[in-house]
Design a protein around this motif. Structure first.
Motif, short mmCIF file in Angstrom:
data_model
loop_
_atom_site.label_atom_id
_atom_site.label_comp_id
_atom_site.label_asym_id
_atom_site.label_seq_id
_atom_site.Cartn_x
_atom_site.Cartn_y
_atom_site.Cartn_z
N GLY A 246 0.25 -21.73 -6.59
CA GLY A 246 -0.50 -20.84 -5.71
C GLY A 246 0.35 -19.81 -4.99
O GLY A 246 -0.18 -18.98 -4.24
N ASN A 247 1.66 -19.83 -5.21
CA ASN A 247 2.56 -18.85 -4.55
C ASN A 247 2.57 -17.55 -5.34
O ASN A 247 3.43 -17.31 -6.17
N LYS A 248 1.63 -16.68 -5.06
CA LYS A 248 1.51 -15.42 -5.79
C LYS A 248 2.45 -14.34 -5.26
O LYS A 248 2.92 -13.50 -6.00
N SER A 249 2.73 -14.36 -3.95
CA SER A 249 3.50 -13.28 -3.32
C SER A 249 4.96 -13.61 -3.13
O SER A 249 5.80 -12.71 -3.08
N GLY B 98 3.57 -12.59 7.04
CA GLY B 98 2.31 -11.87 7.17
C GLY B 98 1.08 -12.64 6.73
O GLY B 98 -0.04 -12.13 6.86
N PHE B 99 1.23 -13.85 6.25
CA PHE B 99 0.09 -14.68 5.84
C PHE B 99 -0.25 -15.63 6.99
O PHE B 99 0.16 -16.80 6.99
N LEU B 100 -0.99 -15.14 7.96
CA LEU B 100 -1.22 -15.91 9.19
C LEU B 100 -2.12 -17.12 8.97
O LEU B 100 -2.10 -18.06 9.77
N PRO C 253 -3.24 -11.36 3.51
CA PRO C 253 -2.15 -11.06 4.44
C PRO C 253 -2.53 -9.99 5.45
O PRO C 253 -3.50 -9.25 5.28
N VAL C 254 -1.72 -9.91 6.53
CA VAL C 254 -1.86 -8.86 7.53
C VAL C 254 -1.05 -7.64 7.06
O VAL C 254 0.08 -7.78 6.59
N ARG D 88 7.14 0.12 7.20
CA ARG D 88 6.30 1.18 6.64
C ARG D 88 4.83 0.82 6.82
O ARG D 88 4.46 -0.36 6.76
N THR D 89 4.01 1.82 7.03
CA THR D 89 2.56 1.59 7.10
C THR D 89 2.04 1.26 5.71
O THR D 89 2.55 1.74 4.70
N GLY D 90 1.01 0.41 5.67
CA GLY D 90 0.42 0.02 4.40
C GLY D 90 1.12 -1.14 3.72
O GLY D 90 0.66 -1.60 2.68
N THR D 91 2.23 -1.62 4.30
CA THR D 91 2.94 -2.76 3.72
C THR D 91 2.59 -4.04 4.46
O THR D 91 2.01 -4.01 5.55
N ARG D 92 2.93 -5.18 3.86
CA ARG D 92 2.64 -6.46 4.48
C ARG D 92 3.44 -6.65 5.76
O ARG D 92 4.63 -6.32 5.82
N PHE D 93 2.80 -7.14 6.79
CA PHE D 93 3.44 -7.39 8.08
C PHE D 93 4.43 -8.53 7.93
O PHE D 93 4.09 -9.63 7.48
#
Length: 605
Positions: A36-39, A89-91, A119-120, A154-159
């Motif tokens: 399940g670890n996709k990222s 970023g995966f809260l 993700p956030v 950067r904006t639009g990227t994962r927190f």
């Protein structure tokens, strides 16, 4: 019912075995899997765990008890992974585990099931500038806008927590290198469902200007010598990177154990004071050493150092050595740092030594002078002139066809060289690379021998994991007699074989030989090595390697089809000043087919 002592002990052993097998909740882990670890990759996730696998290499260490764990340990590791996912970023990430028991080994495999969820994402990045003046505000705003593409967030990227902190550190670095010695940066995060707004509050403080220098801790080294190394002048604006650069420039004088350069505000003047704190090396120091190698046998050495040597930042080092191959070796090096520029050094090097080889005995007396110019902290060029008087005694089985019929002669030669060293750490390199090139001309006035030679070397180190490093080396050289000389000096020719060369051969065993089987060296040379280094446990390392190389009589005789090959393996024990090394190698395609053993100190390359 009566029970014999034998039956009692058999029953007790069975009870212990059953209790260990079925009643014990501790276990050793053989493998770890993730689903399940996709990222995030499996390698990244494994680095977050505190579990030690009972893998096959660890099983070979039969004397070491494997680490054992309980279910509580696995629950803690699952929580650890969840917290790590939150920083990425995966809260709302969820992690659970499952054990798979291996009946044959009584170990288990562990599977971590991961549900990442959405993700956030960073939606907006804003800066609030709190400055002393409007001009400062305008300048800092322009600086941030100019560097916006170099900043990590950067904006639009994962927190990611790490990028939030890196952004803060980078803003502080930019301000400190733009004249602000004491900036402060805070940040606020606003979450809206799966989006985050990040706001940085920047307090720049006033710009700093130097108006005084204070040097502390020096006893024998003049303050003027230290100031000569500095590139900072009074009235210069503060730059953090300039402080780091000047600290290295003072340190490279080679006479200080410790150098610290910092700024502090002068409340009376409203400007900055440059504080330089140094600790000088002892005026006298002595180091001694004793060792053993299969080539040199017992060796003794001593190094005596004196500073300052006739004033200034000059220092002298006397090196003494005795071994079977060098019955005496006396080397005095007088070093004058910062000769013309802060990065230039002059060395004066009188020497005397005796060398014993199978083909000859040689006594050298002479002196060398080297001028070295640093191009960067890692790179340098140099020019060297050496004049030496030689007394040569050939072995009775070495005929005159290999060398002219005189035993006393002079060599007057000049060398040009370049080196770049990005390998680290010093004694145990596991990353980076090194390259060097040296060209020598012998035949200046007073020289009996006339020749040209070139020698180059390249090394590369690649770390794959904390335990695994791949190291490679290639080294090549050529030498040609000129100006009607019939031969090159036997002591300057190329030789191969030994603990730091092709290890399937003994020292100088690989290459041209005379009719009596005595090595006489050659005029072209090539060797290469590939070494896999693996940390077994603590300070013990194992290696697998393949060496290849050869030496040819003619300067244009290099032939890759006649290379000798030598696989091998070894073990290292790391000490603070380098590894103790034992290698076993086998020469392929050689008639004798005997293993070669090497015991030495330091890495092969």
């Amino acid at each position: 019912m009566r029970i014999s002592i034998r039956q009692f002990f058999i029953s007790l052993l069975l009870l212990i075995y059953v209790s260990v097998l079925f009643g014990q909740d501790e276990f050793a882990i053989q493998k770890i899997y993730f689903e399940g670890n996709k990222s995030l990759s499996e390698s990244i996730l494994k680095k977050q765990l505190n579990l030690e696998l009972h893998s096959f290499p660890k099983r070979l260490l039969f004397w070491k008890e494997p680490e054992r764990y309980t279910d509580e340990h696995l629950y803690q590791e699952a929580d650890r992974l969840e917290r790590f996912y939150q920083t990425e970023g995966f809260l709302k990430a969820q992690v659970r585990f499952e054990k798979k028991i291996l009946k044959k080994t009584k170990d288990i495999d562990v599977v971590f099931y991961i549900k990442e969820n959405e993700p956030v994402v960073v939606q907006d990045i804003r800066y609030i500038l709190m400055t002393e003046t409007r001009d400062d505000k305008k300048a800092i705003d322009s600086l941030l806008q100019h560097q916006i593409h170099e900043l990590p967030l950067r904006t639009g990227t994962r927190f990611r927590d790490q990028e939030i902190l890196e952004q803060r550190r980078e803003i502080i670095r930019l301000l400190m290198n733009d004249g602000y010695p004491s900036p402060e940066v805070q940040y606020r995060i606003t979450l809206n469902h799966h989006q985050a707004d990040v706001e940085y509050i920047v307090y720049s403080g006033p710009k700093g200007v130097f108006h005084d220098i204070q040097i502390l801790g020096n006893q024998y080294i003049s303050p003027e010598i230290i100031k000569k190394q500095l590139s900072i002048d009074m009235g210069d604006t503060f730059r953090e990177e300039a402080l780091e650069k000047n600290q290295k420039r003072v340190q490279q004088l080679g006479v200080f154990e410790y150098v610290s350069i910092r700024q502090r505000p002068d409340p009376n003047a409203g400007k900055l004071i440059l504080d330089i704190q140094v600790r000088e090396l002892p005026r006298w120091s002595v180091k001694t050493g004793i060792g053993y190698g299969l080539d040199e046998r017992f060796r003794l050495s001593a190094t005596l150092r004196r500073q300052p040597f006739f004033g200034h930042a000059r220092y002298a080092t006397l090196y003494l050595k005795y071994s079977r191959l060098e019955p005496y070796h006396v080397d005095l090096k007088i070093t004058q740092p910062a000769l013309f520029t802060p990065n230039s050094t002059l060395f004066l090097n009188p020497f005397a030594r005796k060398e014993i080889e199978k083909a000859y005995e040689l006594q050298r007396w002479g002196t060398g002078m080297t001028f070295q110019q640093g191009l960067s902290p890692e790179s340098r060029i140099f020019v060297n002139y050496t004049f030496e008087r030689n007394q040569l005694k050939l072995d009775e089985d070495v005929t005159e066809s290999f060398i002219p019929d005189y035993s006393y002669y002079n060599k007057s030669k000049i060398s040009l060289g370049f080196s770049t060293d990005y390998a680290s750490p010093l004694f145990f390199p596991d990353q980076g690379w090194y390259v060097s090139c040296i060209t020598t001309f012998s035949g200046l006035p007073g020289s009996r021998y006339h020749y040209l030679s070139g020698l180059s070397e390249f090394r590369k180190y690649q770390r794959f994991t904390d335990h695994l490093v791949l190291a490679g080396k290639i080294k090549t050289g050529i030498m040609k007699n000129i100006m009607n000389d019939k031969t090159t000096p036997i002591e300057e020719r190329f030789y191969a074989g030994g603990s730091n060369s092709v290890r399937g051969f003994l020292r100088n065993e690989l290459g041209p030989e005379n009719e009596k089987g005595i090595p006489v060296g050659g005029n072209s040379y090539l060797e290469a090595s590939l070494e896999l280094r693996y940390r077994i446990i603590h300070a013990f390392y194992g290696t697998l390697f393949m060496d290849t190389g050869n030496v040819w009589s003619s300067y244009h005789g290099m032939n890759v089809y006649t290379l000798a090959w030598s696989p091998g393996m070894g073990i290292r024990y790391n000490t603070p000043i380098g590894p103790v090394r034992f290698d076993i190698a086998y020469p392929l395609h050689e008639p004798d087919g005997q293993l070669r053993f090497h015991l030495s100190f330091g890495q092969a390359f």
